[in-house]
Design a protein around this motif. Structure first.
Motif, PDB file in Angstrom:
ATOM      1  N   ALA A  61       1.184  -1.620  -0.300  1.00  0.00           N
ATOM      2  CA  ALA A  61      -0.129  -0.319  -0.305  1.00  0.00           C
ATOM      3  C   ALA A  61       1.164   1.453   0.164  1.00  0.00           C
ATOM      4  CB  ALA A  61      -1.009  -0.663   0.952  1.00  0.00           C
ATOM      5  N   GLN A  62       2.295   1.338   0.846  1.00  0.00           N
ATOM      6  CA  GLN A  62       2.826   2.032   1.101  1.00  0.00           C
ATOM      7  C   GLN A  62       3.379   2.423  -0.609  1.00  0.00           C
ATOM      8  OE1 GLN A  62       6.551   2.624   1.091  1.00  0.00           O
ATOM      9  NE2 GLN A  62       6.486   4.830   0.063  1.00  0.00           N
ATOM     10  N   ARG A  63       3.873   1.265  -1.654  1.00  0.00           N
ATOM     11  CA  ARG A  63       4.035   1.877  -3.064  1.00  0.00           C
ATOM     12  C   ARG A  63       2.896   2.117  -3.571  1.00  0.00           C
ATOM     13  NH1 ARG A  63       8.433  -3.386  -2.566  1.00  0.00           N
ATOM     14  NH2 ARG A  63      10.311  -2.481  -0.991  1.00  0.00           N
ATOM     15  N   THR A  64       2.042   1.603  -3.348  1.00  0.00           N
ATOM     16  CA  THR A  64       1.193   2.297  -4.199  1.00  0.00           C
ATOM     17  C   THR A  64       0.971   3.350  -3.759  1.00  0.00           C
ATOM     18  OG1 THR A  64       0.303  -0.202  -4.072  1.00  0.00           O
ATOM     19  CG2 THR A  64      -1.785   2.066  -4.671  1.00  0.00           C
ATOM     20  N   TRP A  65       0.653   3.543  -3.033  1.00  0.00           N
ATOM     21  CA  TRP A  65       0.380   5.231  -2.827  1.00  0.00           C
ATOM     22  C   TRP A  65       1.691   6.245  -2.591  1.00  0.00           C
ATOM     23  CZ3 TRP A  65      -3.802   2.436  -0.995  1.00  0.00           C
ATOM     24  CH2 TRP A  65      -4.389   2.859  -0.412  1.00  0.00           C
ATOM     25  N   ALA A  66       2.044   6.028  -2.942  1.00  0.00           N
ATOM     26  CA  ALA A  66       4.121   6.814  -3.195  1.00  0.00           C
ATOM     27  C   ALA A  66       3.260   6.996  -4.689  1.00  0.00           C
ATOM     28  CB  ALA A  66       4.755   6.065  -2.505  1.00  0.00           C
ATOM     29  N   ALA A  67       3.529   5.859  -5.439  1.00  0.00           N
ATOM     30  CA  ALA A  67       3.246   5.870  -6.866  1.00  0.00           C
ATOM     31  C   ALA A  67       2.018   6.559  -7.159  1.00  0.00           C
ATOM     32  CB  ALA A  67       3.438   4.537  -7.680  1.00  0.00           C
ATOM     33  N   ASP A  68       0.706   7.191  -6.895  1.00  0.00           N
ATOM     34  CA  ASP A  68       0.154   7.600  -7.542  1.00  0.00           C
ATOM     35  C   ASP A  68       0.071   9.465  -6.234  1.00  0.00           C
ATOM     36  OD1 ASP A  68      -1.143   5.106  -7.639  1.00  0.00           O
ATOM     37  OD2 ASP A  68      -2.724   5.024  -5.861  1.00  0.00           O
ATOM     38  N   GLY A  69       1.289   9.057  -5.692  1.00  0.00           N
ATOM     39  CA  GLY A  69       0.813  11.254  -5.625  1.00  0.00           C
ATOM     40  C   GLY A  69       0.757  10.824  -4.055  1.00  0.00           C
ATOM     41  N   GLN A  70       0.385   9.911  -3.437  1.00  0.00           N
ATOM     42  CA  GLN A  70      -0.790  10.052  -2.420  1.00  0.00           C
ATOM     43  C   GLN A  70       0.175  10.279  -0.753  1.00  0.00           C
ATOM     44  OE1 GLN A  70      -3.332  11.947  -1.999  1.00  0.00           O
ATOM     45  NE2 GLN A  70      -4.166  11.978  -4.200  1.00  0.00           N
ATOM     46  N   SER A  71       0.088  10.418  -0.098  1.00  0.00           N
ATOM     47  CA  SER A  71       0.406  10.590   1.595  1.00  0.00           C
ATOM     48  C   SER A  71      -0.400   9.556   2.238  1.00  0.00           C
ATOM     49  CB  SER A  71      -0.077  11.840   2.315  1.00  0.00           C
ATOM     50  OG  SER A  71      -0.179  11.373   3.571  1.00  0.00           O
ATOM     51  N   LEU A  72       0.162   8.515   2.415  1.00  0.00           N
ATOM     52  CA  LEU A  72      -0.261   6.964   3.498  1.00  0.00           C
ATOM     53  C   LEU A  72       1.269   7.325   4.973  1.00  0.00           C
ATOM     54  CD1 LEU A  72      -1.241   4.466   3.895  1.00  0.00           C
ATOM     55  CD2 LEU A  72      -0.053   3.576   3.026  1.00  0.00           C
ATOM     56  N   THR A  73       0.513   7.413   6.068  1.00  0.00           N
ATOM     57  CA  THR A  73       1.426   8.139   7.722  1.00  0.00           C
ATOM     58  C   THR A  73       0.758   6.828   8.344  1.00  0.00           C
ATOM     59  OG1 THR A  73      -0.475   9.465   7.515  1.00  0.00           O
ATOM     60  CG2 THR A  73       1.324  10.169   6.667  1.00  0.00           C
ATOM     61  N   LEU A  74       1.082   6.939   9.479  1.00  0.00           N
ATOM     62  CA  LEU A  74       0.996   6.096  10.707  1.00  0.00           C
ATOM     63  C   LEU A  74       0.924   6.883  11.710  1.00  0.00           C
ATOM     64  CD1 LEU A  74       0.842   3.684  11.434  1.00  0.00           C
ATOM     65  CD2 LEU A  74       3.216   3.300  11.981  1.00  0.00           C
ATOM     66  N   ALA A  75      -0.319   6.832  12.444  1.00  0.00           N
ATOM     67  CA  ALA A  75       0.042   8.173  13.568  1.00  0.00           C
ATOM     68  C   ALA A  75      -1.455   7.092  14.335  1.00  0.00           C
ATOM     69  CB  ALA A  75       0.071   9.704  13.597  1.00  0.00           C
ATOM     70  N   PRO A  76      -1.285   6.641  14.843  1.00  0.00           N
ATOM     71  CA  PRO A  76      -1.031   6.115  16.913  1.00  0.00           C
ATOM     72  C   PRO A  76      -0.562   4.921  15.692  1.00  0.00           C
ATOM     73  CG  PRO A  76      -2.211   6.560  17.476  1.00  0.00           C
ATOM     74  CD  PRO A  76      -2.901   7.114  16.508  1.00  0.00           C
ATOM     75  N   ASP A  77       0.957   4.331  16.587  1.00  0.00           N
ATOM     76  CA  ASP A  77       0.565   2.937  16.243  1.00  0.00           C
ATOM     77  C   ASP A  77       1.109   2.547  17.765  1.00  0.00           C
ATOM     78  OD1 ASP A  77       3.624   3.830  16.120  1.00  0.00           O
ATOM     79  OD2 ASP A  77       3.797   1.717  15.542  1.00  0.00           O
ATOM     80  N   SER A  78       0.703   1.075  17.844  1.00  0.00           N
ATOM     81  CA  SER A  78       0.974   0.282  19.669  1.00  0.00           C
ATOM     82  C   SER A  78       2.244   0.088  19.586  1.00  0.00           C
ATOM     83  CB  SER A  78       0.324  -1.034  19.284  1.00  0.00           C
ATOM     84  OG  SER A  78       0.288  -1.613  18.346  1.00  0.00           O
ATOM     85  N   ALA A  79       2.626  -0.220  20.682  1.00  0.00           N
ATOM     86  CA  ALA A  79       4.527  -0.738  20.805  1.00  0.00           C
ATOM     87  C   ALA A  79       4.254  -2.435  20.058  1.00  0.00           C
ATOM     88  CB  ALA A  79       4.121  -1.349  22.308  1.00  0.00           C
ATOM     89  N   ALA A  80       3.589  -3.280  20.568  1.00  0.00           N
ATOM     90  CA  ALA A  80       3.198  -4.381  20.110  1.00  0.00           C
ATOM     91  C   ALA A  80       3.365  -3.829  18.465  1.00  0.00           C
ATOM     92  CB  ALA A  80       1.825  -5.211  20.328  1.00  0.00           C
ATOM     93  N   PHE A  81       2.693  -2.883  17.701  1.00  0.00           N
ATOM     94  CA  PHE A  81       2.972  -2.996  16.499  1.00  0.00           C
ATOM     95  C   PHE A  81       4.345  -2.564  15.934  1.00  0.00           C
ATOM     96  CE2 PHE A  81       2.650  -0.587  12.446  1.00  0.00           C
ATOM     97  CZ  PHE A  81       1.769  -1.697  11.722  1.00  0.00           C
ATOM     98  N   SER A  82       5.468  -1.731  16.135  1.00  0.00           N
ATOM     99  CA  SER A  82       5.945  -1.401  15.916  1.00  0.00           C
ATOM    100  C   SER A  82       6.920  -2.974  16.261  1.00  0.00           C
ATOM    101  CB  SER A  82       6.546  -0.411  17.247  1.00  0.00           C
ATOM    102  OG  SER A  82       5.706   1.057  16.337  1.00  0.00           O
ATOM    103  N   GLU A  83       6.846  -3.545  17.464  1.00  0.00           N
ATOM    104  CA  GLU A  83       7.517  -4.276  18.212  1.00  0.00           C
ATOM    105  C   GLU A  83       7.867  -5.327  17.042  1.00  0.00           C
ATOM    106  OE1 GLU A  83       6.993  -5.250  21.840  1.00  0.00           O
ATOM    107  OE2 GLU A  83       7.311  -3.320  22.261  1.00  0.00           O
ATOM    108  N   GLN A  84       6.304  -5.898  16.504  1.00  0.00           N
ATOM    109  CA  GLN A  84       6.233  -6.828  15.709  1.00  0.00           C
ATOM    110  C   GLN A  84       6.688  -6.904  13.986  1.00  0.00           C
ATOM    111  OE1 GLN A  84       2.654  -8.247  16.545  1.00  0.00           O
ATOM    112  NE2 GLN A  84       3.019  -8.039  18.509  1.00  0.00           N
TER     113      GLN A  84
END
Length: 91
Positions: A51-74
């Motif tokens: 999805a990040q690559r698709t959004w970048a190719a489309d010139g759109q923003s895909l961001t993450l906020a907020p994220d859990s500690a479990a998400f970041s660790e995994q």
């Protein structure tokens, strides 16, 4: 900007619904809310990176906020690129 709340369990069963939800938002700036994620599986990680690559190719923003500690660790445990870098965010 549209906010997409991610499921608490992003396992193999969540991959197709996640992909469907993301593609329904294609062409829009999207923020992923991973604050409730307790488990991140490899297939959902691939969907998110794609999805990040698709959004970048489309010139759109895909961001993450907020994220859990479990998400970041995994995310990191998979050996994926640093989260901010993978989602094209400033470090």
């Amino acid at each position: 900007m549209t906010v997409l709340a991610l499921a608490s369990v992003l396992d193999i069963r969540a991959a197709e619904p996640l992909q469907t939800s993301l593609m329904a938002l294609r062409g829009q700036a999207v923020t992923l809310d991973a604050s409730q994620v307790e488990r991140l599986g490899g297939l959902c990680l691939q969907v998110l990176v794609s999805a990040q690559r698709t959004w970048a190719a489309d010139g759109q923003s895909l961001t993450l906020a907020p994220d859990s500690a479990a998400f970041s660790e995994q995310w990191t445990a998979f050996g994926a690129a640093p989260l901010a870098e993978a989602l094209g965010e400033p470090a």
